[in-house]
Enzyme design. Structure first.
Site, PDB file in Angstrom:
ATOM      1  N   CYS A 113     101.509 -46.627  22.115  1.00  0.00           N
ATOM      2  CA  CYS A 113     101.936 -46.836  20.725  1.00  0.00           C
ATOM      3  C   CYS A 113     100.742 -46.557  19.823  1.00  0.00           C
ATOM      4  O   CYS A 113      99.637 -47.006  20.110  1.00  0.00           O
ATOM      5  CB  CYS A 113     102.415 -48.276  20.541  1.00  0.00           C
ATOM      6  SG  CYS A 113     102.978 -48.621  18.869  1.00  0.00           S
ATOM      7  N   LEU A 114     100.994 -45.840  18.737  1.00  0.00           N
ATOM      8  CA  LEU A 114      99.911 -45.534  17.800  1.00  0.00           C
ATOM      9  C   LEU A 114      99.366 -46.808  17.153  1.00  0.00           C
ATOM     10  O   LEU A 114      98.239 -46.810  16.674  1.00  0.00           O
ATOM     11  CB  LEU A 114     100.404 -44.560  16.726  1.00  0.00           C
ATOM     12  CG  LEU A 114     100.775 -43.166  17.254  1.00  0.00           C
ATOM     13  CD1 LEU A 114     101.382 -42.313  16.145  1.00  0.00           C
ATOM     14  CD2 LEU A 114      99.566 -42.476  17.867  1.00  0.00           C
ATOM     15  N   GLY A 158     106.129 -40.150  17.997  1.00  0.00           N
ATOM     16  CA  GLY A 158     107.061 -40.891  17.167  1.00  0.00           C
ATOM     17  C   GLY A 158     106.306 -41.758  16.174  1.00  0.00           C
ATOM     18  O   GLY A 158     105.120 -42.040  16.365  1.00  0.00           O
ATOM     19  N   HIS A 169     110.331 -51.266  16.527  1.00  0.00           N
ATOM     20  CA  HIS A 169     109.379 -51.394  15.411  1.00  0.00           C
ATOM     21  C   HIS A 169     110.095 -51.830  14.136  1.00  0.00           C
ATOM     22  O   HIS A 169     109.596 -52.676  13.393  1.00  0.00           O
ATOM     23  CB  HIS A 169     108.691 -50.054  15.128  1.00  0.00           C
ATOM     24  CG  HIS A 169     107.480 -49.760  15.965  1.00  0.00           C
ATOM     25  ND1 HIS A 169     106.403 -50.618  16.070  1.00  0.00           N
ATOM     26  CD2 HIS A 169     107.147 -48.675  16.711  1.00  0.00           C
ATOM     27  CE1 HIS A 169     105.474 -50.062  16.854  1.00  0.00           C
ATOM     28  NE2 HIS A 169     105.903 -48.883  17.262  1.00  0.00           N
ATOM     29  N   HIS A 206     111.957 -47.651  21.394  1.00  0.00           N
ATOM     30  CA  HIS A 206     110.623 -48.100  20.967  1.00  0.00           C
ATOM     31  C   HIS A 206     110.548 -48.127  19.428  1.00  0.00           C
ATOM     32  O   HIS A 206     110.043 -49.087  18.844  1.00  0.00           O
ATOM     33  CB  HIS A 206     109.594 -47.132  21.573  1.00  0.00           C
ATOM     34  CG  HIS A 206     108.166 -47.323  21.165  1.00  0.00           C
ATOM     35  ND1 HIS A 206     107.176 -47.644  22.067  1.00  0.00           N
ATOM     36  CD2 HIS A 206     107.545 -47.198  19.963  1.00  0.00           C
ATOM     37  CE1 HIS A 206     106.012 -47.722  21.430  1.00  0.00           C
ATOM     38  NE2 HIS A 206     106.209 -47.454  20.148  1.00  0.00           N
ATOM     39  N   GLU A 207     111.074 -47.070  18.789  1.00  0.00           N
ATOM     40  CA  GLU A 207     110.995 -46.987  17.318  1.00  0.00           C
ATOM     41  C   GLU A 207     111.936 -47.991  16.649  1.00  0.00           C
ATOM     42  O   GLU A 207     111.575 -48.599  15.639  1.00  0.00           O
ATOM     43  CB  GLU A 207     111.320 -45.564  16.834  1.00  0.00           C
ATOM     44  CG  GLU A 207     110.449 -44.447  17.397  1.00  0.00           C
ATOM     45  CD  GLU A 207     108.955 -44.661  17.253  1.00  0.00           C
ATOM     46  OE1 GLU A 207     108.527 -45.514  16.458  1.00  0.00           O
ATOM     47  OE2 GLU A 207     108.206 -43.968  17.964  1.00  0.00           O
ATOM     48  N   GLN A 222     105.034 -48.891  10.637  1.00  0.00           N
ATOM     49  CA  GLN A 222     103.677 -48.693  11.164  1.00  0.00           C
ATOM     50  C   GLN A 222     102.714 -48.199  10.088  1.00  0.00           C
ATOM     51  O   GLN A 222     101.491 -48.253  10.276  1.00  0.00           O
ATOM     52  CB  GLN A 222     103.681 -47.683  12.319  1.00  0.00           C
ATOM     53  CG  GLN A 222     104.375 -48.200  13.565  1.00  0.00           C
ATOM     54  CD  GLN A 222     104.380 -47.146  14.654  1.00  0.00           C
ATOM     55  OE1 GLN A 222     105.250 -46.291  14.700  1.00  0.00           O
ATOM     56  NE2 GLN A 222     103.388 -47.186  15.528  1.00  0.00           N
TER      57      GLN A 222
HETATM   58  O1  GNR Z   1     103.099 -41.441  20.661  1.00  0.00           O
HETATM   59  C1  GNR Z   1     103.809 -42.237  21.270  1.00  0.00           C
HETATM   60  N1  GNR Z   1     104.040 -42.055  22.584  1.00  0.00           N
HETATM   61  C2  GNR Z   1     104.953 -42.792  23.315  1.00  0.00           C
HETATM   62  C3  GNR Z   1     104.918 -42.671  24.699  1.00  0.00           C
HETATM   63  C4  GNR Z   1     105.817 -43.359  25.482  1.00  0.00           C
HETATM   64  C5  GNR Z   1     106.757 -44.159  24.886  1.00  0.00           C
HETATM   65  C6  GNR Z   1     106.803 -44.308  23.507  1.00  0.00           C
HETATM   66  C7  GNR Z   1     105.904 -43.624  22.724  1.00  0.00           C
HETATM   67  S1  GNR Z   1     105.973 -43.768  21.019  1.00  0.00           S
HETATM   68  C8  GNR Z   1     104.351 -43.407  20.562  1.00  0.00           C
HETATM   69  C9  GNR Z   1     104.235 -43.302  19.059  1.00  0.00           C
HETATM   70  C10 GNR Z   1     104.518 -44.651  18.444  1.00  0.00           C
HETATM   71  O2  GNR Z   1     103.775 -45.585  18.479  1.00  0.00           O
HETATM   72  N2  GNR Z   1     105.688 -44.815  17.897  1.00  0.00           N
HETATM   73  O3  GNR Z   1     106.040 -46.002  17.399  1.00  0.00           O
HETATM   74 NI    NI Z   2     104.913 -47.461  18.498  1.00  0.00          NI
END
Ligand code: GNR
Ligand code: NI
Length: 166
Positions: free
Chosen positions: A90-91, A45, A136, A132-133, A50
């Protein structure tokens, strides 16, 4: 085009993204660059904030083959229910994986790449990722749900990496 991903604790990750007014070719180009950046990372995601763009745009792809891109423009959670705990990463917080409790079932409304509204029900990893997104887009990062001690450790570790990378 590959975009640069901001890393926690960059203050730009704390801003609130603005709704997209109209889904134009410019937005579609952003979606395409975000997808390329997500696949390259690799991640499942990515939210526009980001990559430093303050627009409510999210891409997701939970498939192994990287052939199920999902685009959410102006996503909104209409209903949420239950609880689940998932290990998140999270990236923008590289190398950190911690369990987070979130709703286990959500109904989301968003616009697709053509600007058409759609609704989706999600459970499991998809439900976690959407939450999660959307966090952000509101300036939140998953480490906000961890203890102060863990947050402090993560911040120190990533600040050190950033100093070494300069
Ligand atoms: O790559 C991602 N893996 C992930 C694993 C578990 C819960 C959420 C994520 S999102 C993350 C990519 C990211 O940072 N998206 O904002
Ligand atoms: Ni993230």
């Amino acid at each position: 085009m590959l975009l640069q991903i901001l890393h926690y604790p960059d203050p730009r990750l704390r801003r609130k993204a603005e709704p997209v007014g109209a889904v134009t070719d410019e937005i579609r180009a952003l979606v395409s660059d975000m997808a390329e950046t997500m696949y390259n990372a690799p991640g499942i995601g990515l939210a526009a904030i980001q990559v430093g763009v303050l627009k409510r745009v999210v891409v997701l792809d939970l498939s192994e083959e990287h052939n199920r891109l999902q685009v959410f423009i102006n996503p909104e959670i209409r209903e949420s229910e239950g609880e689940q705990i998932m290990e998140e990463g999270c990236l923008s917080v590289p190398g950190v994986f911690e369990p987070v409790t979130r709703a286990g079932h959500v109904r989301v409304r968003a616009l697709d790449r053509e600007g058409r509204p759609f609704e989706l029900e999600a459970t499991g990893l998809l439900a976690t990722c959407i939450q999660h997104e959307i966090d952000h887009l509101d300036g939140k990062v998953f480490v906000d749900y961890l203890s102060r001690l863990k947050q402090q450790r993560i911040r120190k570790k990533l600040e050190k990496h950033q100093r070494l990378a300069m």
